[in-house]
Design a protein around this motif. Structure first.
Motif, PDB file in Angstrom:
ATOM      1  N   SER A  57       0.820  -1.209   0.000  1.00  0.00           N
ATOM      2  CA  SER A  57       0.000   0.000   0.000  1.00  0.00           C
ATOM      3  C   SER A  57       0.856   1.263   0.000  1.00  0.00           C
ATOM      4  CB  SER A  57      -0.979   0.001   1.175  1.00  0.00           C
ATOM      5  OG  SER A  57      -0.307  -0.059   2.403  1.00  0.00           O
ATOM      6  N   ILE A  58       2.023   1.219   0.670  1.00  0.00           N
ATOM      7  CA  ILE A  58       2.933   2.365   0.594  1.00  0.00           C
ATOM      8  C   ILE A  58       3.493   2.496  -0.813  1.00  0.00           C
ATOM      9  CG2 ILE A  58       5.121   3.341   1.401  1.00  0.00           C
ATOM     10  CD1 ILE A  58       4.599   2.176   4.133  1.00  0.00           C
ATOM     11  N   ALA A  59       3.853   1.371  -1.434  1.00  0.00           N
ATOM     12  CA  ALA A  59       4.339   1.409  -2.820  1.00  0.00           C
ATOM     13  C   ALA A  59       3.287   2.015  -3.744  1.00  0.00           C
ATOM     14  CB  ALA A  59       4.716   0.006  -3.286  1.00  0.00           C
ATOM     15  N   ALA A  60       2.026   1.632  -3.547  1.00  0.00           N
ATOM     16  CA  ALA A  60       0.950   2.193  -4.358  1.00  0.00           C
ATOM     17  C   ALA A  60       0.841   3.700  -4.144  1.00  0.00           C
ATOM     18  CB  ALA A  60      -0.375   1.512  -4.018  1.00  0.00           C
ATOM     19  N   ALA A  61       0.958   4.123  -2.885  1.00  0.00           N
ATOM     20  CA  ALA A  61       0.900   5.556  -2.581  1.00  0.00           C
ATOM     21  C   ALA A  61       2.071   6.295  -3.212  1.00  0.00           C
ATOM     22  CB  ALA A  61       0.880   5.773  -1.073  1.00  0.00           C
ATOM     23  N   SER A  62       3.249   5.675  -3.201  1.00  0.00           N
ATOM     24  CA  SER A  62       4.426   6.332  -3.788  1.00  0.00           C
ATOM     25  C   SER A  62       4.231   6.556  -5.277  1.00  0.00           C
ATOM     26  CB  SER A  62       5.694   5.514  -3.522  1.00  0.00           C
ATOM     27  OG  SER A  62       5.811   4.396  -4.373  1.00  0.00           O
ATOM     28  N   ILE A  63       3.586   5.595  -5.945  1.00  0.00           N
ATOM     29  CA  ILE A  63       3.337   5.717  -7.383  1.00  0.00           C
ATOM     30  C   ILE A  63       2.334   6.835  -7.652  1.00  0.00           C
ATOM     31  CG2 ILE A  63       2.286   4.540  -9.356  1.00  0.00           C
ATOM     32  CD1 ILE A  63       3.543   1.920  -8.146  1.00  0.00           C
ATOM     33  N   LEU A  64       1.248   6.873  -6.902  1.00  0.00           N
ATOM     34  CA  LEU A  64       0.236   7.914  -7.133  1.00  0.00           C
ATOM     35  C   LEU A  64       0.774   9.304  -6.823  1.00  0.00           C
ATOM     36  CD1 LEU A  64      -3.179   6.451  -5.907  1.00  0.00           C
ATOM     37  CD2 LEU A  64      -2.012   6.170  -8.090  1.00  0.00           C
ATOM     38  N   ALA A  65       1.556   9.425  -5.754  1.00  0.00           N
ATOM     39  CA  ALA A  65       2.121  10.733  -5.410  1.00  0.00           C
ATOM     40  C   ALA A  65       3.076  11.207  -6.498  1.00  0.00           C
ATOM     41  CB  ALA A  65       2.840  10.660  -4.069  1.00  0.00           C
ATOM     42  N   LYS A  66       3.892  10.296  -7.006  1.00  0.00           N
ATOM     43  CA  LYS A  66       4.873  10.653  -8.034  1.00  0.00           C
ATOM     44  C   LYS A  66       4.203  11.014  -9.352  1.00  0.00           C
ATOM     45  CE  LYS A  66       8.874  10.695 -10.285  1.00  0.00           C
ATOM     46  NZ  LYS A  66       9.679  11.944 -10.296  1.00  0.00           N
ATOM     47  N   THR A  67       3.271  10.212  -9.818  1.00  0.00           N
ATOM     48  CA  THR A  67       2.637  10.503 -11.108  1.00  0.00           C
ATOM     49  C   THR A  67       1.816  11.786 -11.044  1.00  0.00           C
ATOM     50  OG1 THR A  67       0.825   8.986 -10.531  1.00  0.00           O
ATOM     51  CG2 THR A  67       2.595   8.108 -11.914  1.00  0.00           C
ATOM     52  N   ALA A  68       1.155  12.027  -9.916  1.00  0.00           N
ATOM     53  CA  ALA A  68       0.358  13.251  -9.781  1.00  0.00           C
ATOM     54  C   ALA A  68       1.251  14.484  -9.796  1.00  0.00           C
ATOM     55  CB  ALA A  68      -0.459  13.210  -8.490  1.00  0.00           C
ATOM     56  N   ARG A  69       2.372  14.419  -9.084  1.00  0.00           N
ATOM     57  CA  ARG A  69       3.264  15.576  -9.055  1.00  0.00           C
ATOM     58  C   ARG A  69       3.930  15.801 -10.407  1.00  0.00           C
ATOM     59  NH1 ARG A  69       8.256  17.718  -8.208  1.00  0.00           N
ATOM     60  NH2 ARG A  69       8.196  19.651  -6.978  1.00  0.00           N
ATOM     61  N   ASP A  70       4.362  14.729 -11.060  1.00  0.00           N
ATOM     62  CA  ASP A  70       4.975  14.874 -12.382  1.00  0.00           C
ATOM     63  C   ASP A  70       4.003  15.531 -13.357  1.00  0.00           C
ATOM     64  OD1 ASP A  70       7.260  13.710 -11.427  1.00  0.00           O
ATOM     65  OD2 ASP A  70       7.096  11.872 -12.623  1.00  0.00           O
ATOM     66  N   ARG A  71       2.738  15.123 -13.293  1.00  0.00           N
ATOM     67  CA  ARG A  71       1.723  15.702 -14.185  1.00  0.00           C
ATOM     68  C   ARG A  71       1.555  17.194 -13.900  1.00  0.00           C
ATOM     69  NH1 ARG A  71      -1.937  12.014 -12.978  1.00  0.00           N
ATOM     70  NH2 ARG A  71      -0.940  10.525 -14.389  1.00  0.00           N
ATOM     71  N   LEU A  72       1.556  17.542 -12.628  1.00  0.00           N
ATOM     72  CA  LEU A  72       1.420  18.952 -12.262  1.00  0.00           C
ATOM     73  C   LEU A  72       2.618  19.766 -12.738  1.00  0.00           C
ATOM     74  CD1 LEU A  72      -0.123  21.189 -10.856  1.00  0.00           C
ATOM     75  CD2 LEU A  72       0.950  20.501  -8.707  1.00  0.00           C
TER      76      LEU A  72
END
Length: 206
Positions: A137-152
């Motif tokens: 679940s932490i790995a999943a969170a790390s992916i979502l945080a990274k992709t969201a920030r990169d998109r921004l």
């Protein structure tokens, strides 16, 4: 190669729903810091879960789609540059994490947080060192945080052309430093960070 699994989530399951929490963007000189919280469905785990730093951009985006489709719930939140400068980066990261946990559609009883600090995220929290390599679940969170920030950061490149935000995501690489020498800081630069603060002071004293 070992991959993150649900061992830690199962150890704490007696407390109720367990979410994984991670951040992206603590180190850059520009842009907000992001955080994500994810509660996984143990019967429908997404494929490709791993520490986001160990995945290519294409693999992260594929994993992001799977997480959003299969997780029980997920949430992404940010703390702004202004909040980073006012609170400091650690407290701003904590704020983004708390917003992410509070944004979950189902209430988490416990949060597994990547790192060595159990932060105030609105529920009981447990720090997990190298958690993005241990907890699914932490790995999943790390992916979502990274992709969201990169998109921004791609969006901020359009708003502030010339800095290369889409390429370096705000980190202090030579390309970014050269753009700062040429253009000076913009509103998305973290003035509380020493390289930016010193650059502003040098320009004022010139």
């Amino acid at each position: 190669m070992l991959r993150p699994d649900l061992t830690l989530e199962q150890e704490w399951a007696s407390h109720g729903l367990v979410c994984g929490v991670d951040e992206a963007g603590r180190g850059p000189w520009a842009g907000p810091v992001s955080a994500a919280a994810v509660i996984l469905d143990p019967d429908h785990l997404p494929e490709g879960l791993n520490d986001s730093k160990a995945l290519s951009e294409a693999a992260r985006e594929a994993a992001e789609a799977g997480i959003k489709a299969r997780a029980l719930c997920w949430s992404v939140a940010f703390a702004t540059v202004e909040e980073i400068d006012r609170l400091n980066i650690l407290r701003a990261t904590e704020l983004a994490m708390r917003r992410a946990v509070q944004g979950l559609a189902q209430r988490a009883a416990l949060a597994l947080i990547d790192g060595n600090h159990a932060l105030d995220v609105g529920c009981r929290s447990v720090a997990v060192i190298k958690g993005d390599a241990r907890s699914a679940s932490i790995a999943a969170a790390s992916i979502l945080a990274k992709t969201a920030r990169d998109r921004l950061m791609h969006e901020l490149e359009a708003e502030h052309p010339g800095y290369g935000f889409a390429r370096h995501k705000g980190y202090g690489v030579p390309l970014h430093r050269q753009a700062l020498d040429r253009l000076g800081p913009c509103s998305q630069h973290r003035r509380s960070f020493a390289p930016i603060r010193l650059m502003i002071e040098d320009r004022l004293s010139a």
